[in-house]
Design a protein around this motif. Structure first.
Motif, PDB file in Angstrom:
ATOM      1  N   MET A 149      -7.974 168.998  42.553  1.00 34.97           N
ATOM      2  CA  MET A 149      -7.409 168.730  41.228  1.00 34.97           C
ATOM      3  C   MET A 149      -6.694 167.379  41.234  1.00 34.97           C
ATOM      4  SD  MET A 149      -8.106 171.317  39.272  1.00 34.97           S
ATOM      5  CE  MET A 149      -9.700 171.560  40.062  1.00 34.97           C
ATOM      6  N   LEU A 150      -6.745 166.697  40.152  1.00 37.54           N
ATOM      7  CA  LEU A 150      -6.047 165.420  40.005  1.00 37.54           C
ATOM      8  C   LEU A 150      -4.868 165.657  39.072  1.00 37.54           C
ATOM      9  CD1 LEU A 150      -6.202 162.341  40.596  1.00 37.54           C
ATOM     10  CD2 LEU A 150      -7.523 162.126  38.499  1.00 37.54           C
ATOM     11  N   ASP A 151      -3.674 165.519  39.603  1.00 40.76           N
ATOM     12  CA  ASP A 151      -2.505 165.781  38.753  1.00 40.76           C
ATOM     13  C   ASP A 151      -2.046 164.522  38.035  1.00 40.76           C
ATOM     14  OD1 ASP A 151      -0.878 164.280  40.391  1.00 40.76           O
ATOM     15  OD2 ASP A 151       0.024 166.010  41.385  1.00 40.76           O
ATOM     16  N   GLU A 152      -0.989 164.645  37.288  1.00 46.79           N
ATOM     17  CA  GLU A 152      -0.517 163.533  36.452  1.00 46.79           C
ATOM     18  C   GLU A 152      -0.078 162.328  37.284  1.00 46.79           C
ATOM     19  OE1 GLU A 152       1.745 166.562  36.302  1.00 46.79           O
ATOM     20  OE2 GLU A 152      -0.203 167.346  35.720  1.00 46.79           O
ATOM     21  N   TYR A 200      -8.114 160.357  49.181  1.00 48.36           N
ATOM     22  CA  TYR A 200      -9.276 160.967  49.817  1.00 48.36           C
ATOM     23  C   TYR A 200      -9.429 162.425  49.409  1.00 48.36           C
ATOM     24  CZ  TYR A 200     -12.826 162.385  53.036  1.00 48.36           C
ATOM     25  OH  TYR A 200     -14.005 162.874  53.540  1.00 48.36           O
ATOM     26  N   ILE A 201     -10.639 162.819  49.089  1.00 46.02           N
ATOM     27  CA  ILE A 201     -10.978 164.209  48.822  1.00 46.02           C
ATOM     28  C   ILE A 201     -12.500 164.268  48.911  1.00 46.02           C
ATOM     29  CG2 ILE A 201     -11.298 164.072  46.306  1.00 46.02           C
ATOM     30  CD1 ILE A 201      -9.111 166.803  47.580  1.00 46.02           C
ATOM     31  N   GLU A 202     -13.041 165.432  49.147  1.00 43.39           N
ATOM     32  CA  GLU A 202     -14.499 165.525  49.153  1.00 43.39           C
ATOM     33  C   GLU A 202     -14.985 166.109  47.840  1.00 43.39           C
ATOM     34  OE1 GLU A 202     -16.198 167.018  52.757  1.00 43.39           O
ATOM     35  OE2 GLU A 202     -15.217 165.431  53.890  1.00 43.39           O
ATOM     36  N   CYS A 203     -16.184 165.698  47.480  1.00 40.97           N
ATOM     37  CA  CYS A 203     -16.751 166.066  46.197  1.00 40.97           C
ATOM     38  C   CYS A 203     -17.911 167.036  46.437  1.00 40.97           C
ATOM     39  CB  CYS A 203     -17.243 164.792  45.522  1.00 40.97           C
ATOM     40  SG  CYS A 203     -17.632 165.028  43.823  1.00 40.97           S
ATOM     41  N   GLY A 243      -1.559 161.356  39.851  1.00 44.07           N
ATOM     42  CA  GLY A 243      -2.717 160.786  40.507  1.00 44.07           C
ATOM     43  C   GLY A 243      -2.934 161.323  41.904  1.00 44.07           C
ATOM     44  N   HIS A 244      -2.247 162.398  42.261  1.00 47.45           N
ATOM     45  CA  HIS A 244      -2.454 162.999  43.572  1.00 47.45           C
ATOM     46  C   HIS A 244      -3.641 163.947  43.536  1.00 47.45           C
ATOM     47  CE1 HIS A 244       1.915 161.991  44.472  1.00 47.45           C
ATOM     48  NE2 HIS A 244       1.212 161.383  45.392  1.00 47.45           N
ATOM     49  N   LEU A 245      -4.446 163.863  44.558  1.00 51.34           N
ATOM     50  CA  LEU A 245      -5.590 164.745  44.674  1.00 51.34           C
ATOM     51  C   LEU A 245      -5.251 165.872  45.637  1.00 51.34           C
ATOM     52  CD1 LEU A 245      -8.167 161.892  45.163  1.00 51.34           C
ATOM     53  CD2 LEU A 245      -8.212 163.486  43.252  1.00 51.34           C
ATOM     54  N   SER A 246      -5.642 167.074  45.276  1.00 47.34           N
ATOM     55  CA  SER A 246      -5.476 168.175  46.221  1.00 47.34           C
ATOM     56  C   SER A 246      -6.677 169.099  46.109  1.00 47.34           C
ATOM     57  CB  SER A 246      -4.172 168.930  45.960  1.00 47.34           C
ATOM     58  OG  SER A 246      -4.178 169.499  44.684  1.00 47.34           O
ATOM     59  N   CYS A 247      -6.900 169.845  47.170  1.00 38.98           N
ATOM     60  CA  CYS A 247      -8.065 170.713  47.257  1.00 38.98           C
ATOM     61  C   CYS A 247      -8.015 171.818  46.201  1.00 38.98           C
ATOM     62  CB  CYS A 247      -8.106 171.318  48.648  1.00 38.98           C
ATOM     63  SG  CYS A 247      -9.426 172.515  48.853  1.00 38.98           S
ATOM     64  N   ALA A 248      -9.126 172.046  45.525  1.00 40.97           N
ATOM     65  CA  ALA A 248      -9.193 173.074  44.482  1.00 40.97           C
ATOM     66  C   ALA A 248      -9.143 174.481  45.072  1.00 40.97           C
ATOM     67  CB  ALA A 248     -10.466 172.906  43.661  1.00 40.97           C
ATOM     68  N   CYS A 284     -11.110 169.924  50.051  1.00 39.25           N
ATOM     69  CA  CYS A 284     -10.873 169.255  51.331  1.00 39.25           C
ATOM     70  C   CYS A 284     -12.067 169.465  52.259  1.00 39.25           C
ATOM     71  CB  CYS A 284      -9.570 169.750  51.963  1.00 39.25           C
ATOM     72  SG  CYS A 284      -9.684 171.414  52.639  1.00 39.25           S
ATOM     73  N   ALA A 285     -12.075 168.745  53.342  1.00 35.55           N
ATOM     74  CA  ALA A 285     -13.205 168.784  54.272  1.00 35.55           C
ATOM     75  C   ALA A 285     -13.392 170.183  54.866  1.00 35.55           C
ATOM     76  CB  ALA A 285     -12.993 167.755  55.381  1.00 35.55           C
TER      77      ALA A 285
END
Ligand SMILES: [Zn+2]
Ligand SMILES: [Zn+2]
Length: 79
Positions: A1-4, A28-31, A6-11, A54-55
């Protein structure tokens, strides 16, 4: 998820590469394509077809055949 911020964390598990690895992990995050490309066929990839994970979770999704869904993997996590 991309929060306000701009931090990415694993769904699945909320892992945050920047929180763990500092500046080196920032952004960094995997798609993961929720619908396999060979099943979805030609056409545009919609945002809803992608999961940012995440990986570790990414490997775990692909460990099953057919792949686990994000919800199924989340249900497996033991804290
Ligand atoms: Zn994860
Ligand atoms: Zn994937």
């Amino acid at each position: 998820m991309l929060d306000e911020q701009g931090h990415l964390s694993c769904a699945v598990c909320d892992f945050d590469f920047e929180a763990k690895y500092g500046a080196h992990g920032a952004g960094y995050i995997e798609c993961h394509h929720v619908v396999p490309l060979h099943v979805a066929g030609e056409g545009e990839t919609k945002l809803s077809d992608l999961a940012l994970i995440c990986a570790n979770c990414h490997r775990m999704v692909h460990r099953a055949n057919p792949w686990l869904t994000i919800d199924q993997l989340r249900a497996l996590i033991t804290k």
